[in-house]
Design a protein around this motif. Structure first.
Motif, PDB file in Angstrom:
ATOM      1  N   ALA A  11       1.894  -2.156  -9.811  1.00  0.00           N
ATOM      2  CA  ALA A  11       2.213  -0.922  -9.081  1.00  0.00           C
ATOM      3  C   ALA A  11       1.092   0.100  -9.211  1.00  0.00           C
ATOM      4  N   ALA A  12       0.497   0.185 -10.405  1.00  0.00           N
ATOM      5  CA  ALA A  12      -0.592   1.136 -10.614  1.00  0.00           C
ATOM      6  C   ALA A  12      -1.822   0.740  -9.799  1.00  0.00           C
ATOM      7  N   LEU A  13      -2.132  -0.547  -9.752  1.00  0.00           N
ATOM      8  CA  LEU A  13      -3.278  -1.001  -8.971  1.00  0.00           C
ATOM      9  C   LEU A  13      -3.059  -0.730  -7.486  1.00  0.00           C
ATOM     10  N   ALA A  14      -1.833  -0.946  -7.030  1.00  0.00           N
ATOM     11  CA  ALA A  14      -1.517  -0.668  -5.627  1.00  0.00           C
ATOM     12  C   ALA A  14      -1.673   0.829  -5.333  1.00  0.00           C
ATOM     13  N   SER A  22      -6.728   6.300   1.423  1.00  0.00           N
ATOM     14  CA  SER A  22      -6.358   7.591   2.027  1.00  0.00           C
ATOM     15  C   SER A  22      -7.491   8.598   1.966  1.00  0.00           C
ATOM     16  N   GLY A  23      -8.318   8.521   0.922  1.00  0.00           N
ATOM     17  CA  GLY A  23      -9.449   9.427   0.798  1.00  0.00           C
ATOM     18  C   GLY A  23      -9.156  10.703   0.065  1.00  0.00           C
ATOM     19  N   SER A  24      -7.879  10.915  -0.301  1.00  0.00           N
ATOM     20  CA  SER A  24      -7.540  12.112  -1.062  1.00  0.00           C
ATOM     21  C   SER A  24      -6.238  11.887  -1.819  1.00  0.00           C
ATOM     22  N   PHE A  25      -6.068  12.644  -2.909  1.00  0.00           N
ATOM     23  CA  PHE A  25      -4.851  12.526  -3.701  1.00  0.00           C
ATOM     24  C   PHE A  25      -3.640  13.026  -2.909  1.00  0.00           C
ATOM     25  N   ALA A  26      -3.834  14.098  -2.137  1.00  0.00           N
ATOM     26  CA  ALA A  26      -2.717  14.665  -1.379  1.00  0.00           C
ATOM     27  C   ALA A  26      -2.205  13.679  -0.336  1.00  0.00           C
ATOM     28  N   SER A  37       1.232  16.173  -8.116  1.00  0.00           N
ATOM     29  CA  SER A  37       1.032  16.284  -9.562  1.00  0.00           C
ATOM     30  C   SER A  37       1.418  14.999 -10.292  1.00  0.00           C
ATOM     31  N   ALA A  38       2.463  14.327  -9.814  1.00  0.00           N
ATOM     32  CA  ALA A  38       2.887  13.074 -10.449  1.00  0.00           C
ATOM     33  C   ALA A  38       1.846  11.987 -10.246  1.00  0.00           C
ATOM     34  N   LEU A  39       1.301  11.935  -9.034  1.00  0.00           N
ATOM     35  CA  LEU A  39       0.275  10.926  -8.755  1.00  0.00           C
ATOM     36  C   LEU A  39      -0.973  11.191  -9.585  1.00  0.00           C
ATOM     37  N   THR A  40      -1.386  12.476  -9.647  1.00  0.00           N
ATOM     38  CA  THR A  40      -2.575  12.830 -10.436  1.00  0.00           C
ATOM     39  C   THR A  40      -2.375  12.480 -11.914  1.00  0.00           C
ATOM     40  N   TYR A  41      -1.172  12.737 -12.410  1.00  0.00           N
ATOM     41  CA  TYR A  41      -0.873  12.452 -13.821  1.00  0.00           C
ATOM     42  C   TYR A  41      -0.998  10.958 -14.114  1.00  0.00           C
ATOM     43  N   ARG A  42      -0.517  10.128 -13.211  1.00  0.00           N
ATOM     44  CA  ARG A  42      -0.581   8.667 -13.413  1.00  0.00           C
ATOM     45  C   ARG A  42      -2.029   8.177 -13.397  1.00  0.00           C
TER      46      ARG A  42
END
Length: 315
Positions: A11-14, A22-26, A37-42
Protein backbone atom coordinates in the motif's frame (compact mmCIF):
# COMPACT_ATOMS: atom_id res chain seq x y z
CA UNK A 1 11.19 3.80 15.37
CA UNK A 2 9.78 2.06 12.31
CA UNK A 3 12.02 -0.24 10.29
CA UNK A 4 12.02 -0.49 6.47
CA UNK A 5 10.03 -3.72 6.79
CA UNK A 6 7.38 -1.89 8.79
CA UNK A 7 6.84 0.88 6.25
CA UNK A 8 7.58 -0.68 2.85
CA UNK A 9 4.19 -2.28 2.37
CA UNK A 10 2.45 -2.77 -0.99
CA UNK A 11 0.00 0.00 0.00
CA UNK A 12 2.85 2.38 0.80
CA UNK A 13 4.59 1.68 -2.51
CA UNK A 14 1.33 2.27 -4.36
CA UNK A 15 0.90 5.59 -2.50
CA UNK A 16 4.39 6.76 -3.51
CA UNK A 17 3.61 5.90 -7.13
CA UNK A 18 0.42 8.01 -6.97
CA UNK A 19 2.42 10.98 -5.65
CA UNK A 20 5.00 10.60 -8.43
CA UNK A 21 2.27 10.35 -11.08
CA UNK A 22 0.23 13.27 -9.66
CA UNK A 23 3.20 15.61 -9.31
CA UNK A 24 2.14 17.01 -5.95
CA UNK A 25 1.18 15.88 -2.47
CA UNK A 26 -2.14 17.75 -2.64
CA UNK A 27 -3.19 16.11 -5.90
CA UNK A 28 -2.11 12.69 -4.62
CA UNK A 29 -4.11 13.21 -1.41
CA UNK A 30 -7.24 14.00 -3.42
CA UNK A 31 -6.70 10.97 -5.67
CA UNK A 32 -6.20 8.74 -2.61
CA UNK A 33 -9.14 10.25 -0.68
CA UNK A 34 -6.80 11.32 2.13
CA UNK A 35 -6.13 14.61 3.88
CA UNK A 36 -2.77 16.09 2.77
CA UNK A 37 -1.32 16.01 6.30
CA UNK A 38 -1.95 12.26 6.64
CA UNK A 39 -0.30 11.54 3.31
CA UNK A 40 2.68 13.76 4.16
CA UNK A 41 3.05 12.04 7.53
CA UNK A 42 3.16 8.58 5.91
CA UNK A 43 5.80 9.69 3.44
CA UNK A 44 7.94 11.08 6.28
CA UNK A 45 7.63 7.78 8.15
CA UNK A 46 9.03 5.96 5.12
CA UNK A 47 11.84 8.48 4.68
CA UNK A 48 12.80 8.26 8.36
CA UNK A 49 12.84 4.46 8.29
CA UNK A 50 15.06 4.46 5.18
CA UNK A 51 17.03 7.55 6.29
CA UNK A 52 16.71 9.10 2.82
CA UNK A 53 14.68 11.81 1.11
CA UNK A 54 12.31 10.39 -1.49
CA UNK A 55 10.91 13.67 -2.80
CA UNK A 56 12.49 17.06 -3.50
CA UNK A 57 10.34 19.59 -1.67
CA UNK A 58 12.18 22.72 -2.84
CA UNK A 59 9.43 23.50 -5.36
CA UNK A 60 5.68 23.17 -5.50
CA UNK A 61 6.03 19.96 -7.51
CA UNK A 62 6.74 16.67 -5.73
CA UNK A 63 9.76 15.52 -7.70
CA UNK A 64 11.39 12.19 -6.94
CA UNK A 65 14.99 12.16 -5.80
CA UNK A 66 17.38 9.58 -7.20
CA UNK A 67 16.70 7.45 -4.11
CA UNK A 68 12.95 7.83 -4.66
CA UNK A 69 13.20 6.75 -8.30
CA UNK A 70 15.21 3.68 -7.30
CA UNK A 71 12.69 2.77 -4.59
CA UNK A 72 9.79 2.94 -7.05
CA UNK A 73 11.73 0.93 -9.63
CA UNK A 74 12.44 -1.83 -7.15
CA UNK A 75 9.00 -1.44 -5.57
CA UNK A 76 7.24 -2.07 -8.87
CA UNK A 77 9.30 -5.22 -9.33
CA UNK A 78 8.34 -6.30 -5.81
CA UNK A 79 4.64 -5.71 -6.48
CA UNK A 80 4.85 -7.75 -9.69
CA UNK A 81 6.57 -10.56 -7.77
CA UNK A 82 3.83 -10.47 -5.11
CA UNK A 83 1.22 -10.87 -7.85
CA UNK A 84 3.23 -13.73 -9.37
CA UNK A 85 3.53 -15.47 -5.99
CA UNK A 86 -0.23 -15.14 -5.44
CA UNK A 87 -0.86 -16.73 -8.84
CA UNK A 88 1.58 -19.57 -8.14
CA UNK A 89 -0.02 -20.24 -4.75
CA UNK A 90 -3.46 -20.48 -6.36
CA UNK A 91 -2.15 -22.90 -8.97
CA UNK A 92 -0.15 -24.96 -6.46
CA UNK A 93 -3.46 -25.51 -4.67
CA UNK A 94 -4.49 -27.52 -7.73
CA UNK A 95 -1.84 -30.16 -6.97
CA UNK A 96 1.36 -28.82 -8.55
CA UNK A 97 4.56 -28.89 -6.48
CA UNK A 98 6.10 -25.45 -5.73
CA UNK A 99 9.50 -26.85 -6.83
CA UNK A 100 10.46 -30.11 -8.49
CA UNK A 101 14.11 -31.24 -8.47
CA UNK A 102 15.55 -33.87 -10.79
CA UNK A 103 18.94 -35.51 -10.23
CA UNK A 104 20.37 -36.27 -13.68
CA UNK A 105 23.29 -38.67 -13.99
CA UNK A 106 26.12 -37.65 -16.31
CA UNK A 107 25.40 -40.66 -18.53
CA UNK A 108 22.00 -39.20 -19.47
CA UNK A 109 21.65 -37.35 -22.77
CA UNK A 110 21.39 -33.63 -21.97
CA UNK A 111 19.59 -32.73 -25.21
CA UNK A 112 16.75 -35.13 -24.39
CA UNK A 113 16.47 -33.76 -20.85
CA UNK A 114 16.20 -30.22 -22.23
CA UNK A 115 13.57 -31.31 -24.74
CA UNK A 116 11.51 -32.73 -21.88
CA UNK A 117 11.98 -29.55 -19.86
CA UNK A 118 10.80 -27.54 -22.84
CA UNK A 119 7.63 -29.64 -23.06
CA UNK A 120 7.09 -29.26 -19.33
CA UNK A 121 7.36 -25.46 -19.46
CA UNK A 122 4.96 -25.30 -22.41
CA UNK A 123 2.18 -26.27 -19.97
CA UNK A 124 3.02 -23.10 -17.99
CA UNK A 125 2.92 -24.94 -14.65
CA UNK A 126 3.41 -23.10 -11.33
CA UNK A 127 6.23 -25.52 -10.49
CA UNK A 128 9.81 -24.29 -10.51
CA UNK A 129 12.05 -26.89 -12.11
CA UNK A 130 15.58 -27.58 -10.88
CA UNK A 131 18.14 -29.95 -12.41
CA UNK A 132 21.04 -31.39 -10.40
CA UNK A 133 24.07 -32.78 -12.25
CA UNK A 134 25.18 -35.95 -10.47
CA UNK A 135 27.44 -38.91 -11.15
CA UNK A 136 27.34 -42.61 -10.15
CA UNK A 137 26.29 -43.06 -6.47
CA UNK A 138 25.63 -39.34 -6.08
CA UNK A 139 22.59 -39.59 -8.36
CA UNK A 140 20.83 -41.98 -6.00
CA UNK A 141 22.07 -40.15 -2.90
CA UNK A 142 20.40 -36.93 -4.10
CA UNK A 143 17.09 -38.80 -4.06
CA UNK A 144 17.50 -40.69 -0.79
CA UNK A 145 18.72 -37.57 1.03
CA UNK A 146 15.65 -35.61 -0.04
CA UNK A 147 17.58 -33.21 -2.29
CA UNK A 148 15.77 -34.49 -5.39
CA UNK A 149 12.25 -35.67 -6.17
CA UNK A 150 13.23 -37.81 -9.15
CA UNK A 151 16.55 -39.41 -10.13
CA UNK A 152 17.27 -40.35 -13.74
CA UNK A 153 20.15 -42.67 -14.60
CA UNK A 154 20.64 -44.35 -11.21
CA UNK A 155 22.35 -47.69 -10.68
CA UNK A 156 20.50 -49.63 -7.98
CA UNK A 157 21.13 -53.05 -6.44
CA UNK A 158 19.46 -55.28 -3.85
CA UNK A 159 21.07 -53.30 -1.00
CA UNK A 160 19.43 -50.06 -2.07
CA UNK A 161 17.32 -48.41 0.63
CA UNK A 162 13.64 -49.25 0.75
CA UNK A 163 11.00 -46.56 0.36
CA UNK A 164 11.89 -45.97 -3.27
CA UNK A 165 10.12 -46.89 -6.46
CA UNK A 166 12.06 -47.48 -9.65
CA UNK A 167 11.63 -48.41 -13.27
CA UNK A 168 14.16 -49.79 -15.72
CA UNK A 169 15.50 -47.15 -18.10
CA UNK A 170 17.72 -49.38 -20.19
CA UNK A 171 20.94 -51.34 -20.43
CA UNK A 172 24.09 -49.33 -21.00
CA UNK A 173 26.89 -51.16 -22.83
CA UNK A 174 30.48 -50.03 -22.38
CA UNK A 175 33.41 -50.40 -24.75
CA UNK A 176 37.11 -50.03 -23.99
CA UNK A 177 38.24 -47.18 -26.24
CA UNK A 178 41.38 -45.12 -26.78
CA UNK A 179 42.56 -42.40 -29.14
CA UNK A 180 44.27 -43.65 -32.34
CA UNK A 181 47.59 -42.18 -31.17
CA UNK A 182 47.40 -43.82 -27.72
CA UNK A 183 49.91 -46.68 -27.19
CA UNK A 184 47.07 -49.14 -26.46
CA UNK A 185 45.61 -48.48 -29.93
CA UNK A 186 48.26 -50.69 -31.50
CA UNK A 187 48.93 -53.14 -28.64
CA UNK A 188 48.22 -56.84 -29.23
CA UNK A 189 44.64 -57.90 -28.52
CA UNK A 190 43.00 -58.91 -26.33
CA UNK A 191 44.43 -56.39 -23.88
CA UNK A 192 45.23 -57.92 -20.51
CA UNK A 193 44.81 -56.11 -17.21
CA UNK A 194 48.58 -56.23 -16.83
CA UNK A 195 49.04 -54.25 -20.05
CA UNK A 196 46.19 -51.81 -19.36
CA UNK A 197 47.50 -51.09 -15.85
CA UNK A 198 50.65 -49.55 -17.34
CA UNK A 199 48.66 -46.63 -18.74
CA UNK A 200 46.59 -43.89 -17.17
CA UNK A 201 42.87 -44.43 -16.82
CA UNK A 202 40.26 -41.68 -17.12
CA UNK A 203 37.62 -41.90 -14.39
CA UNK A 204 34.61 -39.88 -13.35
CA UNK A 205 34.46 -38.45 -9.84
CA UNK A 206 31.53 -39.94 -7.94
CA UNK A 207 29.37 -37.05 -6.70
CA UNK A 208 28.27 -38.99 -3.59
CA UNK A 209 28.82 -36.96 -0.40
CA UNK A 210 28.40 -39.76 2.14
CA UNK A 211 28.98 -43.49 1.97
CA UNK A 212 31.01 -45.55 -0.47
CA UNK A 213 31.73 -44.17 -3.92
CA UNK A 214 31.38 -46.22 -7.08
CA UNK A 215 33.91 -46.85 -9.83
CA UNK A 216 33.69 -48.72 -13.12
CA UNK A 217 36.55 -50.55 -14.79
CA UNK A 218 39.48 -49.22 -12.70
CA UNK A 219 42.43 -51.46 -11.87
CA UNK A 220 44.31 -51.50 -8.56
CA UNK A 221 47.54 -49.49 -8.77
CA UNK A 222 46.62 -47.81 -12.05
CA UNK A 223 47.33 -44.10 -12.54
CA UNK A 224 44.03 -42.22 -12.72
CA UNK A 225 42.98 -38.92 -14.27
CA UNK A 226 39.69 -37.98 -12.57
CA UNK A 227 37.22 -35.71 -14.36
CA UNK A 228 33.85 -34.22 -13.44
CA UNK A 229 31.43 -35.99 -15.77
CA UNK A 230 30.99 -38.34 -18.72
CA UNK A 231 31.40 -35.61 -21.34
CA UNK A 232 34.77 -34.67 -19.85
CA UNK A 233 35.81 -38.33 -19.77
CA UNK A 234 34.97 -38.69 -23.45
CA UNK A 235 36.98 -35.61 -24.38
CA UNK A 236 39.95 -36.70 -22.28
CA UNK A 237 40.07 -40.07 -24.02
CA UNK A 238 39.70 -38.51 -27.46
CA UNK A 239 42.73 -36.34 -26.61
CA UNK A 240 44.70 -39.42 -25.58
CA UNK A 241 45.00 -38.36 -21.95
CA UNK A 242 44.05 -41.83 -20.79
CA UNK A 243 42.11 -44.98 -21.55
CA UNK A 244 39.01 -46.62 -20.19
CA UNK A 245 35.49 -47.88 -20.70
CA UNK A 246 32.94 -45.54 -22.27
CA UNK A 247 29.19 -46.03 -22.79
CA UNK A 248 28.76 -46.98 -26.44
CA UNK A 249 25.74 -44.67 -26.80
CA UNK A 250 28.02 -41.73 -26.02
CA UNK A 251 31.21 -42.96 -27.69
CA UNK A 252 29.77 -44.26 -30.99
CA UNK A 253 29.95 -40.92 -32.88
CA UNK A 254 33.65 -40.63 -32.00
CA UNK A 255 34.22 -44.29 -32.86
CA UNK A 256 32.48 -43.89 -36.24
CA UNK A 257 34.52 -40.77 -37.05
CA UNK A 258 37.82 -42.43 -36.08
CA UNK A 259 38.48 -40.21 -33.05
CA UNK A 260 38.37 -43.32 -30.85
CA UNK A 261 39.39 -46.92 -31.43
CA UNK A 262 37.63 -49.81 -29.69
CA UNK A 263 40.00 -52.44 -28.31
CA UNK A 264 39.21 -56.00 -27.22
CA UNK A 265 40.08 -56.78 -23.61
CA UNK A 266 40.45 -60.03 -21.70
CA UNK A 267 38.02 -59.10 -18.96
CA UNK A 268 34.26 -59.31 -19.44
CA UNK A 269 32.60 -56.41 -21.22
CA UNK A 270 30.99 -53.86 -18.94
CA UNK A 271 27.22 -53.47 -18.71
CA UNK A 272 25.16 -51.28 -16.38
CA UNK A 273 21.43 -51.45 -15.71
CA UNK A 274 20.23 -47.86 -15.59
CA UNK A 275 16.97 -46.89 -13.87
CA UNK A 276 14.94 -43.91 -12.79
CA UNK A 277 13.61 -43.71 -9.25
CA UNK A 278 11.41 -41.65 -6.97
CA UNK A 279 10.24 -41.80 -3.38
CA UNK A 280 7.49 -44.29 -2.76
CA UNK A 281 3.95 -42.94 -2.43
CA UNK A 282 0.46 -43.70 -3.65
CA UNK A 283 -0.49 -42.17 -6.99
CA UNK A 284 -3.08 -40.04 -5.23
CA UNK A 285 -0.32 -38.46 -3.12
CA UNK A 286 1.97 -37.68 -6.06
CA UNK A 287 2.23 -34.09 -7.23
CA UNK A 288 1.27 -33.28 -10.79
CA UNK A 289 4.87 -32.48 -11.81
CA UNK A 290 6.06 -35.93 -10.72
CA UNK A 291 3.10 -37.55 -12.47
CA UNK A 292 3.93 -35.71 -15.68
CA UNK A 293 7.58 -36.77 -15.66
CA UNK A 294 6.71 -40.38 -14.86
CA UNK A 295 4.23 -40.41 -17.74
CA UNK A 296 6.92 -39.19 -20.16
CA UNK A 297 9.40 -41.80 -18.91
CA UNK A 298 6.95 -44.58 -19.72
CA UNK A 299 7.56 -44.08 -23.44
CA UNK A 300 10.22 -46.48 -24.82
CA UNK A 301 11.43 -43.86 -27.32
CA UNK A 302 12.02 -41.38 -24.48
CA UNK A 303 13.92 -43.94 -22.41
CA UNK A 304 16.11 -44.80 -25.38
CA UNK A 305 16.77 -41.14 -26.16
CA UNK A 306 17.78 -40.45 -22.54
CA UNK A 307 20.49 -43.07 -22.99
CA UNK A 308 21.66 -41.43 -26.20
CA UNK A 309 19.86 -43.74 -28.61
CA UNK A 310 18.14 -41.57 -31.22
CA UNK A 311 15.46 -43.03 -33.45
CA UNK A 312 13.58 -41.76 -36.49
CA UNK A 313 10.73 -40.65 -34.30
CA UNK A 314 11.44 -37.60 -32.16
CA UNK A 315 10.16 -36.68 -28.71
Amino acid sequence: MNTPRDVLTPAALAMLQVIADSGSFAAAARASNMVPSALTYRVRQIEEALDVLLFDRSSRQAQLTAAGMELLREGNSLLEEIDAIANRVKRVATGWEPQFTIAVDSIIDRTTIMELCEQFFQMNPPTRLKLRAETLSGTLEALTSGQADLAIGVVMDSNTKTGLQREHLGTVDFAFAVAPHHPLATAAEPLSDKVIRQYRAVAIADSVKQGASMSIGLLTGQDVFTVADMSAKLEAQVRGLGAGFLPTCLANPCIDSGKLVVRKVERALQQVQSSYAWRQSSKAMQGRALQWWLDQLQAPVTRAALLGVRRQRHL
